[in-house]
Design a protein around this motif. Structure first.
Motif, PDB file in Angstrom:
ATOM      1  N   GLY A 266       0.794  -1.215   0.000  1.00 39.72           N
ATOM      2  CA  GLY A 266       0.000   0.000   0.000  1.00 39.72           C
ATOM      3  C   GLY A 266       0.829   1.268   0.000  1.00 39.72           C
ATOM      4  O   GLY A 266       0.356   2.320   0.440  1.00 39.72           O
ATOM      5  N   GLU A 267       2.059   1.180  -0.498  1.00 39.84           N
ATOM      6  CA  GLU A 267       2.954   2.334  -0.538  1.00 39.84           C
ATOM      7  C   GLU A 267       3.384   2.605  -1.980  1.00 39.84           C
ATOM      8  O   GLU A 267       2.976   1.921  -2.903  1.00 39.84           O
ATOM      9  CB  GLU A 267       4.178   2.083   0.350  1.00 39.84           C
ATOM     10  N   GLY A 268       4.239   3.607  -2.127  1.00 38.45           N
ATOM     11  CA  GLY A 268       4.725   3.952  -3.448  1.00 38.45           C
ATOM     12  C   GLY A 268       4.186   5.307  -3.883  1.00 38.45           C
ATOM     13  O   GLY A 268       3.466   5.964  -3.134  1.00 38.45           O
ATOM     14  N   PRO A 269       4.535   5.750  -5.082  1.00 35.61           N
ATOM     15  CA  PRO A 269       5.375   5.057  -6.047  1.00 35.61           C
ATOM     16  C   PRO A 269       6.857   5.070  -5.639  1.00 35.61           C
ATOM     17  O   PRO A 269       7.242   5.798  -4.734  1.00 35.61           O
ATOM     18  CB  PRO A 269       5.156   5.861  -7.336  1.00 35.61           C
ATOM     19  N   LEU A 270       7.649   4.271  -6.334  1.00 39.54           N
ATOM     20  CA  LEU A 270       9.075   4.140  -6.063  1.00 39.54           C
ATOM     21  C   LEU A 270       9.838   5.261  -6.748  1.00 39.54           C
ATOM     22  O   LEU A 270       9.759   5.414  -7.966  1.00 39.54           O
ATOM     23  CB  LEU A 270       9.576   2.793  -6.594  1.00 39.54           C
ATOM     24  N   PRO A 271      10.600   6.082  -6.007  1.00 35.40           N
ATOM     25  CA  PRO A 271      11.449   7.084  -6.665  1.00 35.40           C
ATOM     26  C   PRO A 271      12.540   6.392  -7.477  1.00 35.40           C
ATOM     27  O   PRO A 271      13.253   5.517  -6.957  1.00 35.40           O
ATOM     28  CB  PRO A 271      12.050   7.867  -5.491  1.00 35.40           C
ATOM     29  N   THR A 272      12.667   6.753  -8.735  1.00 37.44           N
ATOM     30  CA  THR A 272      13.698   6.161  -9.588  1.00 37.44           C
ATOM     31  C   THR A 272      14.565   7.271 -10.174  1.00 37.44           C
ATOM     32  O   THR A 272      14.109   8.410 -10.351  1.00 37.44           O
ATOM     33  CB  THR A 272      13.094   5.331 -10.726  1.00 37.44           C
ATOM     34  N   PHE A 273      15.799   6.909 -10.513  1.00 32.19           N
ATOM     35  CA  PHE A 273      16.776   7.887 -10.985  1.00 32.19           C
ATOM     36  C   PHE A 273      17.498   7.312 -12.196  1.00 32.19           C
ATOM     37  O   PHE A 273      18.079   6.227 -12.133  1.00 32.19           O
ATOM     38  CB  PHE A 273      17.747   8.239  -9.850  1.00 32.19           C
ATOM     39  N   SER A 274      17.403   8.038 -13.310  1.00 33.21           N
ATOM     40  CA  SER A 274      17.922   7.553 -14.584  1.00 33.21           C
ATOM     41  C   SER A 274      18.707   8.646 -15.277  1.00 33.21           C
ATOM     42  O   SER A 274      18.351   9.832 -15.214  1.00 33.21           O
ATOM     43  CB  SER A 274      16.769   7.111 -15.495  1.00 33.21           C
ATOM     44  N   ALA A 275      19.768   8.241 -15.965  1.00 33.62           N
ATOM     45  CA  ALA A 275      20.575   9.166 -16.761  1.00 33.62           C
ATOM     46  C   ALA A 275      20.253   8.953 -18.235  1.00 33.62           C
ATOM     47  O   ALA A 275      20.296   7.824 -18.730  1.00 33.62           O
ATOM     48  CB  ALA A 275      22.061   8.933 -16.506  1.00 33.62           C
ATOM     49  N   ILE A 276      19.911  10.043 -18.918  1.00 29.63           N
ATOM     50  CA  ILE A 276      19.564   9.960 -20.335  1.00 29.63           C
ATOM     51  C   ILE A 276      20.405  10.962 -21.128  1.00 29.63           C
ATOM     52  O   ILE A 276      21.093  11.812 -20.547  1.00 29.63           O
ATOM     53  CB  ILE A 276      18.062  10.235 -20.570  1.00 29.63           C
TER      54      ILE A 276
END
Length: 626
Positions: A266-276
């Motif tokens: 019941g948690e989220g969203p997941l912080p995500t980190f991406s290099a583009i």
């Protein structure tokens, strides 16, 4: 933050424990939220003191064996769990502890100091030991140096290792300081009156073998379940967990599982980190990342190479103040950690090191050696079909044939006979000053590095050799140092011992088939990942592109600094070659760019150690003259 052993009192958070060998400790907690968790523990009855940097896997199992109840509303900290395990089982507690940890125990009843580091070396432990006088330990080399009695002399061999980048993982003990070493992964160190004992308590492959799946489907389910458990255990204890998402399967799979687990709670969203890289419209990495970020369980942060000029000064300064020169090459990773911290994340999941875990190694050589030539041809043809005509099947087989048919002893002999040409080739391709190469014994260092995989492989399974390779340890430690600079704790699900135990038993057919590597992992993740990620053929990395872009931003200033302060580089770097490379920068020569950046990074580090370097060189010159 620096934390002394509880109960000590003296200047600089250091103190001497009673006994024939003085001891001291400093502990650096990388994240503010981890301070309370990792504070020391004192057992009032025995006086035993424990400090730990730890994330245990299934601590409730240990506590259950101790007769204690693990309650989620009032958890027993990991450091207390370690203390209780030590008090019950002593040294043998290591057979029951699993996870990522480095800890120290002082037992006043026996005047004994005991230190241990987890099996894969996720948590670092640096040591200075002057027998009979001092044992100083910390989670960083700087922490050990904080004790005024620890010599600050540099180990010039490590500077050579930086200039010959393949030598970063030459061993599991060396540091940039002659008087400081790392306790290797899976080792303990015990010091009491009159003795000092180091032992290896764990090695990849030491864990009990799980029951083996039989069919393809069973293998896929077993891998999926083991990775699911590994991710869940690495999410434990974080105030705000985040994850890296690249365009490859490894971090993508970890992130997809983590998002799914959060949603289930019941948690989220997941912080995500991406290099583009939006400067390149055809960038495969960027396309794959965008495909992954369609996952609604993610809260993405994109770090674009095109926007590098707008990076905060604090991030750019951090690249010039790295603990080791190797860390300055982690521009992309450092940026992900920086922005994760800015988002309030305190721990970040990643995909290290699925490539090693699922590696097929010398698969084709094994097929040839065992006489399964048609199978070897099929695999070579599969690689050609997957990766294109630049990997012709016949050429692949010719390249692996020596590894299949030439005895190991003969190959080692050939390497020894070729050490001269190996030395000349590395000196010629690098910036290293030839006199320095001779002075630091570069030929011997190259030989040691060439032999290390063979030496480990002699102990058995090729997969064990891969997971025990010092280069993997070096990479794990580099991630830890860079993350700690930004207050982040890196977490590596693929280094879970339960997952390793399963994957070491993977048959070759589950590792690679028809040119596709990581076969069982690829199939296991099919329900979670888009086909564009699962079927991605290229392995381009944006890492160096970010480093080069950051250098290009201040190129003239950086080159001027190298030329103005060359006296610091002079003992180590070939001036004539560097001048030629600086001249070639205007042509866009890739080798020139890489090596000039390397010189600039080394200079940043040497500037921080200017006084120490001068003293070390003076002592070295005096020794030679004597």
């Amino acid at each position: 933050m620096r934390r002394s052993l509880p109960g000590q009192s003296s200047r600089n958070d250091w103190g001497a424990l009673s006994g024939s060998a003085a001891s001291a400790g400093v502990w650096s907690s990388p994240t503010p939220g981890a301070v309370a968790e990792q504070a020391g523990f004192i057992d009032r009855e025995t006086g035993c003191i424990v400090v730990a940097d730890a994330l245990l896997v299934e601590p409730e199992t240990v506590l259950g064996a101790l007769g204690k109840t693990f309650k989620h509303d009032a958890q027993i900290s990991d450091v207390e769990t370690i203390a209780c395990a030590w008090l019950r089982w002593g040294d043998e507690c290591l057979a029951r502890l699993d996870g990522d940890f480095a800890f120290a125990v002082y037992d006043p009843r026996r005047q004994r100091l005991f230190l241990a580091r987890d099996g894969m070396g996720v948590r670092p432990l640096y040591i200075h030991h002057a027998p009979g006088r001092l044992l100083a330990f910390a989670s960083t080399a700087a922490g050990v140096l904080a004790h005024g009695e620890v010599p600050t002399d540099l180990d010039e061999g490590r500077i050579a290792d930086f200039l010959i980048s393949q030598l970063e993982g030459i061993d599991q003990t060396s540091t940039f300081y002659a008087a400081i070493e790392r306790l290797p992964p899976g080792h303990s160190l015990c010091i009491d009156t009159g003795s000092c004992t180091r032992r290896r308590y764990w090695f990849p492959g030491n864990d009990p073998s799980p029951s083996l799946p039989q069919s393809d489907g069973e293998w896929e389910e077993a891998v999926r379940a083991a990775l699911n458990d590994a991710v869940r255990s690495r999410m434990r204890g974080a105030a705000n967990i985040g994850s890296m998402v690249s365009g490859g399967m490894d971090s993508s799979a970890v992130s997809a599982i983590a998002a799914q687990l959060l949603a289930g709670d019941g948690e989220g969203p997941l912080p995500t980190f991406s290099a583009i890289d939006t400067t390149n419209p055809d960038c495969p990495e960027t396309r794959a990342i965008r495909a992954m970020l369609k996952n609604t369980g993610f809260a993405p942060t994109l770090i674009d190479r095109a926007q590098i000029d707008a990076w905060p000064d604090a991030l750019k300064r951090s690249m010039a103040t790295s603990s080791e020169p190797f860390d300055s090459q982690m521009t992309l990773i450092a940026a992900q950690y920086y922005f994760a911290a800015a988002c309030g994340v305190d721990a970040v999941l990643d995909g290290i090191d699925a490539d090693s875990l699922f590696s097929e190694g010398d698969h084709m050589a094994r097929l040839l050696r065992s006489g399964r030539w048609p199978s070897a041809w099929r695999e070579a043809r599969g690689l050609e079909q997957v990766y294109g005509k630049e990997f012709p099947a016949a050429k692949q087989l010719l390249m692996v044939a020596p590894g299949a048919f030439v005895p190991q002893a003969l190959r080692k002999c050939v390497r020894f006979l070729r050490r001269g040409s190996m030395l000349r080739g590395n000196v010629g391709a690098s910036l290293i000053e030839p006199g320095f190469a001779r002075r630091c014994g570069l030929a011997d260092r190259l030989q040691r590095n060439a032999d290390v995989r063979v030496r480990i492989a002699a102990q058995g399974h090729e997969g064990i050799a891969t997971m025990a390779n010092p280069s993997l340890t070096a990479g794990i430690e580099r991630y830890h140092r860079v993350a700690a600079m930004h207050g982040i704790e890196p977490r590596h699900p693929f280094l879970d011992r339960r997952l390793i135990a399963l994957c070491l038993l993977l048959p070759d057919a589950q590792r690679v088939r028809d040119g596709w590597n990581k076969r069982v992992f690829r199939n296991a993740m099919r329900p979670l990942l888009p086909e564009s990620v699962l079927q991605r053929r290229s392995k381009e990395s944006l890492g160096f592109g970010f480093t080069a872009a950051l250098f290009a931003r201040d190129r003239d200033e950086r080159i001027a600094a190298v030329e103005a302060d060359f006296e610091l580089l002079a003992p180590f770097v070939n001036r004539g070659r560097l001048d030629g490379l600086i001249h070639d920068l205007h042509s866009g020569d890739q080798e020139a760019i890489e090596l000039v950046i390397e010189a600039s990074q080394l200079l940043d580090w040497l500037r921080m150690h200017r006084d120490t370097l001068r003293q070390s060189l003076d002592r070295t010159n005096a020794h030679r003259q004597a």
